[in-house]
Scaffold this motif. Sequence first.
Motif, PDB file in Angstrom:
ATOM      1  N   ILE B   5      64.682  71.370  84.332  1.00 23.54           N
ATOM      2  CA  ILE B   5      64.563  71.655  82.904  1.00 23.54           C
ATOM      3  C   ILE B   5      63.793  70.541  82.196  1.00 23.54           C
ATOM      4  O   ILE B   5      64.037  69.350  82.451  1.00 23.54           O
ATOM      5  CB  ILE B   5      65.973  71.847  82.273  1.00 23.54           C
ATOM      6  N   LYS B   6      62.877  70.945  81.322  1.00 23.82           N
ATOM      7  CA  LYS B   6      62.197  69.989  80.442  1.00 23.82           C
ATOM      8  C   LYS B   6      62.281  70.517  79.020  1.00 23.82           C
ATOM      9  O   LYS B   6      62.111  71.723  78.790  1.00 23.82           O
ATOM     10  CB  LYS B   6      60.736  69.799  80.854  1.00 23.82           C
ATOM     11  N   CYS B   7      62.532  69.606  78.085  1.00 20.30           N
ATOM     12  CA  CYS B   7      62.658  69.969  76.677  1.00 20.30           C
ATOM     13  C   CYS B   7      61.642  69.149  75.880  1.00 20.30           C
ATOM     14  O   CYS B   7      61.564  67.927  76.070  1.00 20.30           O
ATOM     15  CB  CYS B   7      64.057  69.652  76.173  1.00 20.30           C
ATOM     16  N   PHE B   8      60.897  69.822  75.005  1.00 22.55           N
ATOM     17  CA  PHE B   8      59.800  69.140  74.326  1.00 22.55           C
ATOM     18  C   PHE B   8      60.001  69.072  72.819  1.00 22.55           C
ATOM     19  O   PHE B   8      60.807  69.811  72.246  1.00 22.55           O
ATOM     20  CB  PHE B   8      58.477  69.834  74.649  1.00 22.55           C
ATOM     21  N   ALA B   9      59.204  68.195  72.217  1.00 23.37           N
ATOM     22  CA  ALA B   9      59.170  67.989  70.761  1.00 23.37           C
ATOM     23  C   ALA B   9      60.583  67.664  70.265  1.00 23.37           C
ATOM     24  O   ALA B   9      61.236  66.789  70.822  1.00 23.37           O
ATOM     25  CB  ALA B   9      58.543  69.195  70.056  1.00 23.37           C
ATOM     26  N   THR B  10      61.097  68.399  69.273  1.00 21.81           N
ATOM     27  CA  THR B  10      62.417  68.056  68.722  1.00 21.81           C
ATOM     28  C   THR B  10      63.551  68.331  69.705  1.00 21.81           C
ATOM     29  O   THR B  10      64.678  67.879  69.500  1.00 21.81           O
ATOM     30  CB  THR B  10      62.688  68.857  67.437  1.00 21.81           C
ATOM     31  N   PRO B  16      68.340  66.605  80.042  1.00 18.19           N
ATOM     32  CA  PRO B  16      69.232  65.823  80.904  1.00 18.19           C
ATOM     33  C   PRO B  16      68.426  64.730  81.608  1.00 18.19           C
ATOM     34  O   PRO B  16      67.300  64.981  82.038  1.00 18.19           O
ATOM     35  CB  PRO B  16      69.761  66.854  81.909  1.00 18.19           C
ATOM     36  N   PRO B  17      68.982  63.515  81.708  1.00 15.87           N
ATOM     37  CA  PRO B  17      68.229  62.397  82.302  1.00 15.87           C
ATOM     38  C   PRO B  17      67.713  62.704  83.698  1.00 15.87           C
ATOM     39  O   PRO B  17      66.616  62.298  84.071  1.00 15.87           O
ATOM     40  CB  PRO B  17      69.261  61.256  82.327  1.00 15.87           C
ATOM     41  N   ALA B  18      68.484  63.452  84.467  1.00 17.43           N
ATOM     42  CA  ALA B  18      68.077  63.727  85.849  1.00 17.43           C
ATOM     43  C   ALA B  18      66.974  64.786  85.925  1.00 17.43           C
ATOM     44  O   ALA B  18      66.316  64.934  86.950  1.00 17.43           O
ATOM     45  CB  ALA B  18      69.283  64.196  86.655  1.00 17.43           C
ATOM     46  N   GLY B  19      66.783  65.542  84.822  1.00 17.21           N
ATOM     47  CA  GLY B  19      65.733  66.563  84.820  1.00 17.21           C
ATOM     48  C   GLY B  19      66.182  67.887  85.415  1.00 17.21           C
ATOM     49  O   GLY B  19      65.363  68.791  85.588  1.00 17.21           O
ATOM     50  N   PHE B  20      67.472  67.995  85.748  1.00 14.32           N
ATOM     51  CA  PHE B  20      67.959  69.298  86.252  1.00 14.32           C
ATOM     52  C   PHE B  20      69.405  69.520  85.847  1.00 14.32           C
ATOM     53  O   PHE B  20      70.105  68.589  85.444  1.00 14.32           O
ATOM     54  CB  PHE B  20      67.795  69.402  87.774  1.00 14.32           C
ATOM     55  N   VAL B  21      69.824  70.781  85.968  1.00 16.90           N
ATOM     56  CA  VAL B  21      71.202  71.173  85.637  1.00 16.90           C
ATOM     57  C   VAL B  21      71.727  72.039  86.775  1.00 16.90           C
ATOM     58  O   VAL B  21      70.980  72.848  87.332  1.00 16.90           O
ATOM     59  CB  VAL B  21      71.225  71.993  84.319  1.00 16.90           C
ATOM     60  N   GLU B  22      72.989  71.844  87.106  1.00 20.82           N
ATOM     61  CA  GLU B  22      73.638  72.718  88.104  1.00 20.82           C
ATOM     62  C   GLU B  22      74.355  73.842  87.354  1.00 20.82           C
ATOM     63  O   GLU B  22      75.158  73.572  86.449  1.00 20.82           O
ATOM     64  CB  GLU B  22      74.658  71.940  88.944  1.00 20.82           C
ATOM     65  N   LEU B  23      74.045  75.087  87.700  1.00 25.22           N
ATOM     66  CA  LEU B  23      74.655  76.240  87.033  1.00 25.22           C
ATOM     67  C   LEU B  23      75.174  77.200  88.090  1.00 25.22           C
ATOM     68  O   LEU B  23      74.657  77.229  89.215  1.00 25.22           O
ATOM     69  CB  LEU B  23      73.627  76.967  86.161  1.00 25.22           C
ATOM     70  N   PRO B  24      76.194  78.013  87.745  1.00 24.75           N
ATOM     71  CA  PRO B  24      76.675  79.002  88.721  1.00 24.75           C
ATOM     72  C   PRO B  24      75.641  80.114  88.928  1.00 24.75           C
ATOM     73  O   PRO B  24      74.828  80.374  88.041  1.00 24.75           O
ATOM     74  CB  PRO B  24      77.948  79.557  88.052  1.00 24.75           C
ATOM     75  N   ASP B  31      73.072  80.517  79.148  1.00 30.44           N
ATOM     76  CA  ASP B  31      74.067  79.626  79.747  1.00 30.44           C
ATOM     77  C   ASP B  31      73.497  78.216  79.923  1.00 30.44           C
ATOM     78  O   ASP B  31      74.211  77.228  79.794  1.00 30.44           O
ATOM     79  CB  ASP B  31      74.523  80.190  81.096  1.00 30.44           C
ATOM     80  N   LEU B  32      72.199  78.167  80.231  1.00 25.70           N
ATOM     81  CA  LEU B  32      71.523  76.872  80.361  1.00 25.70           C
ATOM     82  C   LEU B  32      71.543  76.137  79.017  1.00 25.70           C
ATOM     83  O   LEU B  32      71.845  74.934  78.953  1.00 25.70           O
ATOM     84  CB  LEU B  32      70.084  77.092  80.838  1.00 25.70           C
ATOM     85  N   LEU B  33      71.225  76.866  77.937  1.00 29.62           N
ATOM     86  CA  LEU B  33      71.222  76.259  76.600  1.00 29.62           C
ATOM     87  C   LEU B  33      72.622  75.733  76.267  1.00 29.62           C
ATOM     88  O   LEU B  33      72.779  74.621  75.756  1.00 29.62           O
ATOM     89  CB  LEU B  33      70.782  77.270  75.539  1.00 29.62           C
ATOM     90  N   ALA B  34      73.636  76.545  76.582  1.00 32.98           N
ATOM     91  CA  ALA B  34      75.021  76.133  76.283  1.00 32.98           C
ATOM     92  C   ALA B  34      75.386  74.886  77.078  1.00 32.98           C
ATOM     93  O   ALA B  34      76.009  73.953  76.556  1.00 32.98           O
ATOM     94  CB  ALA B  34      75.976  77.282  76.595  1.00 32.98           C
TER      95      ALA B  34
END
Lengths: 271, 74
Positions: B5-10, B16-24, B31-34
Amino acid sequence: MDAAAILARARRDPRRGISTIAMADLADLGAGPLDALACGVTPAPWVRSAHSIDGAAQERLARARVAVVGAGGLGGYVIELLARMGVGFLRVVDGDAFEETNMNRQLLAEPATLGRSKAQVAQERLARIAPLCAVEAHSVFVDQANAAELLGGVDVVLDCLGGLDSRPLVHAACAAASVPVVAAAVAGWTVLVGAELPGKPGISLVWSDPFASDAEGQLGSLAPAVAMAASLQAAEAVRYLTTSRFALAGKVLHADLSACTFSIYHMSEDE
Amino acid sequence: MRIAIKCFATLARFAPPAGFVELPEGARVLDLLAALGIPENEVKLIFRNNRHTAVETVLADGDEVRLFPAVGGG
């Protein structure tokens, strides 16, 4: 026009292998840039373009009609670049006047132009830097009543607006008039640039909700980001005007200048 | 599954510092946004593997998601 008269005034540039003619000689003959190009002679202001923009392409640019909506941050640079590339006709539309807060990024914002019409200042600048370019200045904002007139009758529209409010109107009017658009937006170091063909989804999806919160409100608008966005817009417009093709149709190029990373995204959801 | 995941501008502050998220398995963009605490109304553009997509899209292991707010400055 008498080709022999143009050829008699033309000079061979042996290093570059092309024939050129000075603007003063063209004026003296009562001839225009298209007369020179028709004889295989490059008007001197375009000599340093000639090896990348051949005679046929330069002629297409000289015949091109372009509308630039917004003559502030993006528009100031876009107008400058398109005029220097040899676009023959520019319609500049902006109802705004320069103010001090424009001075961090807008090419035409300077103490002497504060309070003056952006469209008018742009026209004056073009008369100084690109006398071969015909300019129409409209000191009005695009609205429902004037959109068809201001955005029609051109080969391409450059959306150089700031903010979200009037962009949907401009893109809808361009689609209705079957005119393609090259658009850009900036927030801080974030740059988005894309092209849109009539009726096909593209960069205007970014502005589909005029009530969304514009990131520019929090991050501002920085000169290197604005100038880069404008440069990409101008290059994309020139590509279209000379080849009838966009590189960014239905796509958005994203530059993150805080990290110097670049990506291209597809705006359609279909593979 | 792991989503890059990468998030830009505002939205950069939510990255996340690691650049990824673990999701079911079966998780959607919503769900990623949450998981990242990003209000849905702050997100204007969602790209999954460099292609525009919607919040309802079901993600797959290894997907790369990029998020943008509305950007309109000029």
